[in-house]
Structure formats: structure tokens, C-alpha cells
Design an enzyme around this catalytic site. Structure first.
Site, short mmCIF file in Angstrom:
data_model
loop_
_atom_site.label_atom_id
_atom_site.label_comp_id
_atom_site.label_asym_id
_atom_site.label_seq_id
_atom_site.Cartn_x
_atom_site.Cartn_y
_atom_site.Cartn_z
N ARG A 175 29.32 46.73 37.26
CA ARG A 175 30.39 46.52 36.27
C ARG A 175 29.97 46.93 34.86
O ARG A 175 30.38 46.31 33.86
CB ARG A 175 30.86 45.06 36.24
CG ARG A 175 31.48 44.57 37.54
CD ARG A 175 32.74 45.31 37.92
NE ARG A 175 33.39 44.68 39.06
CZ ARG A 175 33.17 45.04 40.33
NH1 ARG A 175 32.33 46.02 40.62
NH2 ARG A 175 33.81 44.42 41.31
P1 FAD Z 1 41.44 47.93 30.37
O1 FAD Z 1 41.56 46.60 30.98
O2 FAD Z 1 42.58 48.47 29.59
O3 FAD Z 1 40.12 47.98 29.47
C1 FAD Z 1 38.90 47.47 29.95
C2 FAD Z 1 37.78 48.02 29.05
O4 FAD Z 1 37.67 49.42 29.24
C3 FAD Z 1 38.03 47.83 27.55
O5 FAD Z 1 36.78 47.69 26.93
C4 FAD Z 1 38.65 49.14 27.12
O6 FAD Z 1 38.42 49.40 25.73
C5 FAD Z 1 37.86 50.11 27.99
N1 FAD Z 1 38.57 51.34 28.29
C6 FAD Z 1 39.76 51.49 28.94
N2 FAD Z 1 40.04 52.80 29.07
C7 FAD Z 1 39.02 53.47 28.48
C8 FAD Z 1 38.72 54.85 28.28
N3 FAD Z 1 39.52 55.84 28.71
N4 FAD Z 1 37.58 55.16 27.63
C9 FAD Z 1 36.72 54.19 27.19
N5 FAD Z 1 36.95 52.89 27.35
C10 FAD Z 1 38.09 52.54 28.00
N6 FAD Z 1 37.82 45.75 39.08
C11 FAD Z 1 36.86 46.15 39.93
O7 FAD Z 1 35.83 46.66 39.48
N7 FAD Z 1 37.01 46.01 41.28
C12 FAD Z 1 38.11 45.50 41.85
O8 FAD Z 1 38.20 45.40 43.06
C13 FAD Z 1 39.17 45.08 40.98
N8 FAD Z 1 40.29 44.54 41.49
C14 FAD Z 1 41.28 44.15 40.63
C15 FAD Z 1 42.45 43.62 41.20
C16 FAD Z 1 43.47 43.20 40.37
C17 FAD Z 1 44.73 42.62 40.97
C18 FAD Z 1 43.35 43.32 38.96
C19 FAD Z 1 44.48 42.90 38.04
C20 FAD Z 1 42.19 43.84 38.41
C21 FAD Z 1 41.14 44.26 39.24
N9 FAD Z 1 39.95 44.79 38.72
C22 FAD Z 1 38.97 45.21 39.57
C23 FAD Z 1 39.72 44.86 37.25
C24 FAD Z 1 40.24 46.14 36.55
O9 FAD Z 1 41.33 46.71 37.25
C25 FAD Z 1 39.14 47.16 36.37
O10 FAD Z 1 38.11 46.67 35.53
C26 FAD Z 1 39.67 48.47 35.76
O11 FAD Z 1 38.67 49.46 35.86
C27 FAD Z 1 40.06 48.34 34.27
O12 FAD Z 1 40.75 49.51 33.88
P2 FAD Z 1 41.88 49.48 32.73
O13 FAD Z 1 42.33 50.87 32.50
O14 FAD Z 1 42.93 48.51 33.07
O15 FAD Z 1 41.02 48.98 31.51
N1 EPU Z 2 35.08 33.46 49.17
C1 EPU Z 2 35.39 32.14 49.34
N2 EPU Z 2 36.43 31.61 48.62
C2 EPU Z 2 37.17 32.36 47.74
C3 EPU Z 2 36.82 33.71 47.55
C4 EPU Z 2 35.78 34.25 48.29
O1 EPU Z 2 34.75 31.44 50.11
O2 EPU Z 2 38.09 31.82 47.14
C5 EPU Z 2 33.99 34.04 49.97
C6 EPU Z 2 34.51 35.05 50.99
O3 EPU Z 2 34.93 34.43 52.18
C7 EPU Z 2 33.31 35.94 51.18
C8 EPU Z 2 32.60 35.92 49.82
O4 EPU Z 2 33.10 34.77 49.15
O5 EPU Z 2 32.45 35.42 52.14
C9 EPU Z 2 32.87 37.18 48.98
O6 EPU Z 2 34.28 37.31 48.77
P1 EPU Z 2 35.01 38.73 48.69
O7 EPU Z 2 34.64 39.54 49.89
O8 EPU Z 2 36.43 38.48 48.41
O9 EPU Z 2 34.31 39.46 47.50
P2 EPU Z 2 33.98 38.98 46.05
O10 EPU Z 2 32.51 39.07 45.91
O11 EPU Z 2 34.63 37.70 45.72
C10 EPU Z 2 34.02 41.38 45.02
C11 EPU Z 2 34.47 41.93 43.69
C12 EPU Z 2 35.94 42.31 43.74
C13 EPU Z 2 36.17 43.31 44.86
C14 EPU Z 2 35.75 42.64 46.17
C15 EPU Z 2 35.97 43.52 47.39
C16 EPU Z 2 33.19 40.92 41.89
C17 EPU Z 2 33.17 39.88 40.85
N3 EPU Z 2 34.28 40.95 42.66
O12 EPU Z 2 34.69 40.13 45.18
O13 EPU Z 2 36.25 42.94 42.49
O14 EPU Z 2 37.52 43.71 44.93
O15 EPU Z 2 34.35 42.28 46.08
O16 EPU Z 2 34.90 44.33 47.59
O17 EPU Z 2 32.25 41.71 42.01
C18 EPU Z 2 37.02 42.60 40.25
O18 EPU Z 2 35.91 43.04 39.90
O19 EPU Z 2 37.92 42.29 39.44
C19 EPU Z 2 37.27 42.43 41.69
C20 EPU Z 2 38.39 41.92 42.17
#
Ligand code: FAD
Ligand code: EPU
Length: 301
Positions: A175
Site C-alpha cells: 500500500r
Molecule cells: P483517491 O482516494 O482519490 O486518493 C488516494 C491518494 O492517492 C491521495 O493521496 C491522492 O492525492 C492520491 N492520488 C490519487 N490520484 C493520483 C494521481 N493520479 N497521482 C498522484 N496521486 C494521486 N484498495 C486496495 O488496495 N485493494 C482493494 O482491494 C480495495 N478495495 C476497495 C473496495 C472498495 C469498495 C473501496 C471503496 C475501496 C477499495 N480500495 C482498495 C481502496 C481504494 O479504491 C484504492 O486505494 C484506490 O487505489 C484509490 O484510488 P483513488 O483514485 O480513488 O484515489
Molecule cells: N476475516 C474475518 N472477519 C472479517 C473479515 C475478515 O474473520 O470481518 C478473516 C477472513 O475470513 C480471512 C482473513 O480474515 O480468513 C482475511 O480476510 P480477507 O480475505 O477478506 O482479506 P483482508 O486481509 O481482510 C485484504 C485487503 C483488501 C483486499 C482483500 C482481498 C488489506 C488491508 N485489505 O483484505 O483490500 O481486497 O485482501 O485480497 O490489505 C483495501 O485495501 O481497501 C482492501 C479492501
């Protein structure tokens, strides 16, 4: 800080669309947050002149992608906000190399290149951010991070201009990336793998389904609130602390995945911060683990 008149003049001179004093809650997926003095919507053609002008005139600004990793304070931010959602030049494909503007939505990119028979982005499909935001955060899921696909990133900052960097130079981490505070991701080149389109589409569906089964997709959130601590899952710890379903105002800890806070309607940033504090406090008390926010907080808490 420049006067509203000067900001308006800059917008007009550079032909950048703008909105004075918008609520940022309307531009974030979580849907909380107060106002910014000014919100600019540049496109490719006027983005760098806009940032250069703001910089030269000493007007502080923040850059937003699609606002999916942000918690904006109820009192908003003092800085001007530049959203990159219109900096989304069409996808260009050269063999298995794909290039696209920083504001392009990541999920849409995964689908488009999948249809063209290019594989690699499937695990990230469903992340509602922009490609530039994903690079900045090194977005990842299902064991894969976007950094691993990077061929080249085009960065810009008003003080050092445009520079192109390779994956190695960006030193991606969990991240995190080497994109520094004042730099923006203008464009990205990803190296993908040619494959049968039908197979890529099938995998896209499978990853989407896995995500839908474990995460509250379709609800208002900012994704995972906390990073996973070394060797543990923040979601599991919060779940084991018995906090699922805990509510403050319109904000609730998801019953599907405990590392998500949902805005069920009318939540404020204060509601969200109250839950964040409670989650940290309980996980520290019960497990001795200090959770670190993954979401970025904008403005004063
Ligand atoms: P923003 O939220 O708008 O900005 C985040 C940061 O990035 C800020 O510092 C901003 O200044 C900077 N930034 C944005 N665009 C640029 C650019 N072009 N150049 C330089 N800096 C920039 N994240 C994961 O890693 N894995 C997941 O599985 C995941 N699942 C998600 C699920 C949901 C339902 C939601 C709501 C979010 C999830 N996220 C996940 C978090 C998020 O979507 C990611 O961090 C995404 O990459 C953020 O992109 P954004 O364009 O929305 O950035
Ligand atoms: N778990 C629970 N309870 C919960 C949630 C999770 O027991 O409420 C357990 C699951 O059963 C599993 C373990 O925790 O055994 C890990 O859960 P999961 O597979 O959902 O993955 P996570 O580690 O919680 C990470 C990323 C997600 C990404 C998923 C899928 C982080 C902080 N989160 O979640 O990224 O989508 O893996 O690969 O690294 C994000 O960064 O915003 C984000 C959503």
C-alpha cells in the site's frame, strides 16, 4: 491563500471547469466531508498549466483521483482540490503494453483490456479507484499488487516537470509507492499478458464474485480502513473484538467485513472517526496490536 476571484480567473483563463465551495462528500465513495474553497476538473490539455499556476502563485492544493481511499473531515480542507477524474486519455495498446491516463478508472481498464485479450488486472477488478490513485497506493487484492505490472509511470510536479520512472525506481511496497507528496501520476504503462479474451472475462467474473462474497460492495465505504498488521488480518481482529455492526450516527462497522465502515446514510466524518478510534482502542486492548490507517484523512480531525 488566493481570493475566490483569482481562482475563478485561473479557471477561466486555462479553460478548466471548476466549482466554488463544493461539499467533498459528493466526490468521495464514503460520502462524508465538508467543503474545499475550490474544486478544479482539469483535462489532459490543461492539467499541467493549472498545477504550475497554482504552484507559482503559492496556492496550496490537493490532488484527488476517484476519492475511494479518503475520509474527509466535516470541516473540509483549507486547500484547493484538483480532481483527476477527467484526466483519462483513451487506452492505447502496443503489443502487450497498455498505456492510459492517471484518472482512468481501474475496473473499467481491467474490463476493456480483458475484452482485448490482455490478462493481469483481473484480481484488481472491483477496486473503485483511478489508475493513478492505484499506483500511488500500490493497490492490491487477492495476492497481487498493481506495482508488479508497471512498465513505466509518467510523473509530473510543478517544481521538477515531467519524469518517467520504471517499476524499480518507484520501489513499491505494501500500500505504498515512491510517488512523493507533490507528484502526480499523469499516465501509466502496464505490461500485461496476451490470453484468450473469454478466459480473461471469466476470471474477471470470478474475482468479482469472490469480492462480493467477502466485501460490502455497492455500499458507501472507503475500502479497508486499516492496513493489515504483519502476519495478521485487521478485519479478523476487529471481528474477533466483537465490533461488527457497531454504529455511530449513520456510520456502521460492516457486518460482512469488519475492516470496512459503511455510510448507511447521513453519516458524518465525526461518526467515522469515532468508530475508527473505537476499533483501534479495542484491538490494542485485546490483542496488543496497534492498527495503522490505510485510508487517508483529509483535514482536521
Ligand atoms: P483517491 O482516494 O482519490 O486518493 C488516494 C491518494 O492517492 C491521495 O493521496 C491522492 O492525492 C492520491 N492520488 C490519487 N490520484 C493520483 C494521481 N493520479 N497521482 C498522484 N496521486 C494521486 N484498495 C486496495 O488496495 N485493494 C482493494 O482491494 C480495495 N478495495 C476497495 C473496495 C472498495 C469498495 C473501496 C471503496 C475501496 C477499495 N480500495 C482498495 C481502496 C481504494 O479504491 C484504492 O486505494 C484506490 O487505489 C484509490 O484510488 P483513488 O483514485 O480513488 O484515489
Ligand atoms: N476475516 C474475518 N472477519 C472479517 C473479515 C475478515 O474473520 O470481518 C478473516 C477472513 O475470513 C480471512 C482473513 O480474515 O480468513 C482475511 O480476510 P480477507 O480475505 O477478506 O482479506 P483482508 O486481509 O481482510 C485484504 C485487503 C483488501 C483486499 C482483500 C482481498 C488489506 C488491508 N485489505 O483484505 O483490500 O481486497 O485482501 O485480497 O490489505 C483495501 O485495501 O481497501 C482492501 C479492501
Amino acid at each position: 491563500m488566493a481570493t475566490i476571484n483569482r481562482l475563478e480567473e485561473i479557471g477561466r483563463d486555462l479553460e478548466v471547469e471548476f466549482i466554488p465551495e463544493p461539499l467533498l462528500s459528493r466526490y468521495t465513495t464514503l460520502g462524508v466531508g465538508g467543503v474545499t474553497p475550490y474544486l478544479f476538473f482539469p483535462e489532459e490539455r490543461n492539467l499541467t498549466p493549472l498545477l504550475t499556476t497554482l504552484f507559482n502563485e503559492g496556492i496550496p492544493y490537493r490532488v484527488m483521483g476517484l476519492g475511494s481511499n479518503l475520509v474527509v473531515s466535516d470541516s473540509g480542507v483549507a486547500e484547493v482540490v484538483v480532481t483527476l477524474r477527467r484526466v483519462s486519455s483513451p487506452i492505447k495498446v502496443r503489443g502487450s503494453i497498455v498505456s492510459v491516463g492517471g484518472g482512468f478508472p481501474l475496473s473499467k481498464l481491467a474490463k476493456r483490456v480483458g475484452e482485448l485479450g490482455l490478462s493481469g488486472l483481473e484480481p484488481l477488478s472491483g477496486i473503485p479507484g483511478s489508475v493513478g490513485g492505484a499506483i500511488k497506493m500500490n493497490a492490491g487484492s487477492f495476492g497481487m499488487e498493481i506495482g508488479s505490472l508497471v512498465e513505466k509511470v509518467v510523473l509530473f510536479s510543478p517544481s521538477s516537470g515531467v519524469r518517467e520512472v520504471s517499476r524499480e525506481e518507484l520501489s513499491f511496497s505494501y500500500r505504498g509507492s515512491g510517488v512523493s507528496q507533490g507528484e502526480i501520476v499523469l499516465a501509466v504503462e502496464l505490461r500485461l499478458t496476451p490470453e484468450e479474451p473469454a478466459l480473461v472475462i471469466k476470471r474477471l467474473r470470478e474475482f468479482r464474485r469472490r469480492r462480493e462474497l467477502t466485501q460490502p460492495i455497492g455500499e458507501r465505504s472507503a475500502g479497508c480502513i486499516f492496513k493489515n498488521p504483519e502476519g495478521a488480518s485487521a478485519g479478523r481482529l476487529i471481528d474477533e473484538a466483537g465490533l461488527k455492526g457497531m454504529r455511530r450516527g449513520g456510520a456502521v462497522i460492516s457486518t460482512k467485513h469488519a475492516n470496512f465502515i459503511i455510510n448507511e446514510g447521513g453519516a458524518t466524518a465525526s461518526d467515522v472517526f469515532a468508530l475508527i478510534d473505537k476499533m483501534k482502542e479495542e484491538v490494542l486492548r485485546l490483542f496488543g496490536i496497534e492498527l495503522e490507517e490505510e485510508v487517508e484523512v483529509w483535514g482536521e480531525r
